[in-house]
Design a protein around this motif. Sequence first.
Motif, PDB file in Angstrom:
ATOM      1  N   GLN A 119     -33.677 133.685 146.471  1.00  0.00           N
ATOM      2  CA  GLN A 119     -33.795 133.072 145.242  1.00  0.00           C
ATOM      3  C   GLN A 119     -33.669 131.959 145.291  1.00  0.00           C
ATOM      4  O   GLN A 119     -33.192 130.925 146.187  1.00  0.00           O
ATOM      5  N   VAL A 120     -34.467 130.999 144.370  1.00  0.00           N
ATOM      6  CA  VAL A 120     -34.665 129.508 144.255  1.00  0.00           C
ATOM      7  C   VAL A 120     -34.584 129.268 142.957  1.00  0.00           C
ATOM      8  O   VAL A 120     -35.435 129.711 142.142  1.00  0.00           O
ATOM      9  N   GLU A 121     -33.849 128.162 142.406  1.00  0.00           N
ATOM     10  CA  GLU A 121     -33.752 127.475 141.359  1.00  0.00           C
ATOM     11  C   GLU A 121     -34.874 126.729 140.851  1.00  0.00           C
ATOM     12  O   GLU A 121     -35.086 125.824 141.802  1.00  0.00           O
ATOM     13  N   VAL A 122     -35.711 126.754 139.752  1.00  0.00           N
ATOM     14  CA  VAL A 122     -36.579 125.901 139.329  1.00  0.00           C
ATOM     15  C   VAL A 122     -36.251 125.393 138.041  1.00  0.00           C
ATOM     16  O   VAL A 122     -35.562 125.949 137.197  1.00  0.00           O
ATOM     17  N   THR A 123     -36.790 124.115 137.843  1.00  0.00           N
ATOM     18  CA  THR A 123     -36.717 123.674 136.280  1.00  0.00           C
ATOM     19  C   THR A 123     -38.124 123.512 135.496  1.00  0.00           C
ATOM     20  O   THR A 123     -38.935 122.981 136.077  1.00  0.00           O
ATOM     21  N   PHE A 124     -38.144 124.349 134.371  1.00  0.00           N
ATOM     22  CA  PHE A 124     -39.421 124.366 133.584  1.00  0.00           C
ATOM     23  C   PHE A 124     -39.504 122.940 132.814  1.00  0.00           C
ATOM     24  O   PHE A 124     -38.656 122.198 132.816  1.00  0.00           O
ATOM     25  N   PRO A 125     -40.465 122.819 132.189  1.00  0.00           N
ATOM     26  CA  PRO A 125     -40.953 121.807 131.545  1.00  0.00           C
ATOM     27  C   PRO A 125     -40.084 121.341 130.381  1.00  0.00           C
ATOM     28  O   PRO A 125     -39.775 120.277 129.924  1.00  0.00           O
ATOM     29  N   SER A 126     -39.384 122.441 129.959  1.00  0.00           N
ATOM     30  CA  SER A 126     -38.526 122.569 128.807  1.00  0.00           C
ATOM     31  C   SER A 126     -37.054 122.025 129.369  1.00  0.00           C
ATOM     32  O   SER A 126     -36.387 121.322 128.307  1.00  0.00           O
ATOM     33  N   GLY A 127     -37.055 121.799 130.366  1.00  0.00           N
ATOM     34  CA  GLY A 127     -35.617 121.466 130.837  1.00  0.00           C
ATOM     35  C   GLY A 127     -34.704 122.664 131.481  1.00  0.00           C
ATOM     36  O   GLY A 127     -33.436 122.577 132.127  1.00  0.00           O
ATOM     37  N   ARG A 128     -35.070 123.856 130.800  1.00  0.00           N
ATOM     38  CA  ARG A 128     -34.401 125.030 131.110  1.00  0.00           C
ATOM     39  C   ARG A 128     -34.549 125.306 132.704  1.00  0.00           C
ATOM     40  O   ARG A 128     -35.506 125.081 133.427  1.00  0.00           O
ATOM     41  N   THR A 129     -33.597 126.131 133.372  1.00  0.00           N
ATOM     42  CA  THR A 129     -33.685 126.415 134.507  1.00  0.00           C
ATOM     43  C   THR A 129     -33.600 127.881 135.039  1.00  0.00           C
ATOM     44  O   THR A 129     -33.165 128.505 134.083  1.00  0.00           O
ATOM     45  N   ALA A 130     -34.195 128.296 135.906  1.00  0.00           N
ATOM     46  CA  ALA A 130     -33.958 129.654 136.029  1.00  0.00           C
ATOM     47  C   ALA A 130     -34.238 130.008 137.683  1.00  0.00           C
ATOM     48  O   ALA A 130     -34.801 129.212 138.464  1.00  0.00           O
ATOM     49  N   HIS A 131     -33.691 130.971 138.220  1.00  0.00           N
ATOM     50  CA  HIS A 131     -33.710 131.462 139.698  1.00  0.00           C
ATOM     51  C   HIS A 131     -35.021 132.285 139.681  1.00  0.00           C
ATOM     52  O   HIS A 131     -35.054 133.467 139.014  1.00  0.00           O
ATOM     53  N   GLN A 132     -35.944 132.097 140.624  1.00  0.00           N
ATOM     54  CA  GLN A 132     -37.388 132.929 140.862  1.00  0.00           C
ATOM     55  C   GLN A 132     -37.218 133.642 142.300  1.00  0.00           C
ATOM     56  O   GLN A 132     -36.412 133.155 143.103  1.00  0.00           O
ATOM     57  N   VAL A 133     -37.747 134.412 142.252  1.00  0.00           N
ATOM     58  CA  VAL A 133     -37.967 135.230 143.639  1.00  0.00           C
ATOM     59  C   VAL A 133     -38.569 134.161 144.745  1.00  0.00           C
ATOM     60  O   VAL A 133     -39.740 133.307 144.478  1.00  0.00           O
ATOM     61  N   CYS A 134     -38.252 134.333 145.835  1.00  0.00           N
ATOM     62  CA  CYS A 134     -38.742 133.429 146.904  1.00  0.00           C
ATOM     63  C   CYS A 134     -39.144 134.234 148.243  1.00  0.00           C
ATOM     64  O   CYS A 134     -37.956 134.535 148.914  1.00  0.00           O
TER      65      CYS A 134
END
Length: 347
Positions: A87-102
């Motif tokens: 998993q890797v954490e990304v930041t969306f344009p809204s400022g929210r974050t999430a862990h995505q599949v890597c």
Amino acid sequence: MAAHAEFEVDGPEGTRTVRLSNPDKVYFPERGFTKRQIAEYYLSVAEPMLRAIGDRPTTLKRYPGGVPGEPFYAKRVPKGAPEWVRQVEVTFPSGRTAHQVCPSEPAVLVWAAGLGTLDFHPWPVRSADVDHPDELRVDLDPQPGTDYADAARVAGVLREVLAEAGLTGFPKTSGGRGIHVLVRIRPEWDFIMVRRAVIALAREVQRRIPEQATVAWWKPDRGERVFLDFNQAARDRTVASAWSIRGNQRATVSTPLTWSQLPEVEPDDFDLQTVPRWLAENGDPHRDLDDRAYGIEVLLDWYARDERDRGLGEMPYPPDYPKMPGEPTRSRKGSLSGQPNSCENSS
């Protein structure tokens, strides 16, 4: 009909056992392709595909009911994912974050196929630095009245413009009527600057062939031309990766090509059934993509020139974005084709 199937998948950390439920479920009714065949396909292209998406945060486009059916984009790691799915954490344009599949090993591709994933949409960044793209992407999107052959002709001009900027692009079919061109770049610029480089590149192509190519964001302004979608370079905007199956009835595949092959093929030549043999016979045309990373200074100079000499600055962002610095009003009223005037998402 088997209730499940087990795949023994070799990888860098050893052999993983991946359980696939309902392996004989048909996902492509017109051609009879099953979930098992999707998983087998991804195993057959795992080596080049992991070069394309490995170590990148990746959105999974899932079709739980098969094709045709309503897909959804899984932008977060699904619940119940095996512990070996990175998993890797990304930041969306809204400022929210999430862990995505890597994706990091072939077993991840089989596991994702088991969830009904058809295509993989990687971010243009690596896990070590998710805020600075290392891949510049140009999406050539044929508009109504145009087709793949038109996109291939525009791509030829794009190749010439890239060369003048000191860059080398690697083309692939989108899996539909379009074409994607990828350029490896040094991760020294943020998303805003890379998007501006794509805007400058697209504007230069439009100037050279204005009857064939456009950067107009509003669909009514595009006419029967190929749209160079600069907003695919915005944060959290992605295109289907190389070797991804697309969610259409033919199960076409987004396939890497050489520049000489690009105008000679048809997108329907490449599908779930034909691509493994084609790969075995031709190899991976994108194998050398990582050999050299380029700078985008020339493209940024072109952007500054357009702003200074032609009054062309920022272009509108997608409508779900927060207002961005320097962005023009998101209104088509009074706009002119090719100017910074539109905000409709073409994807």
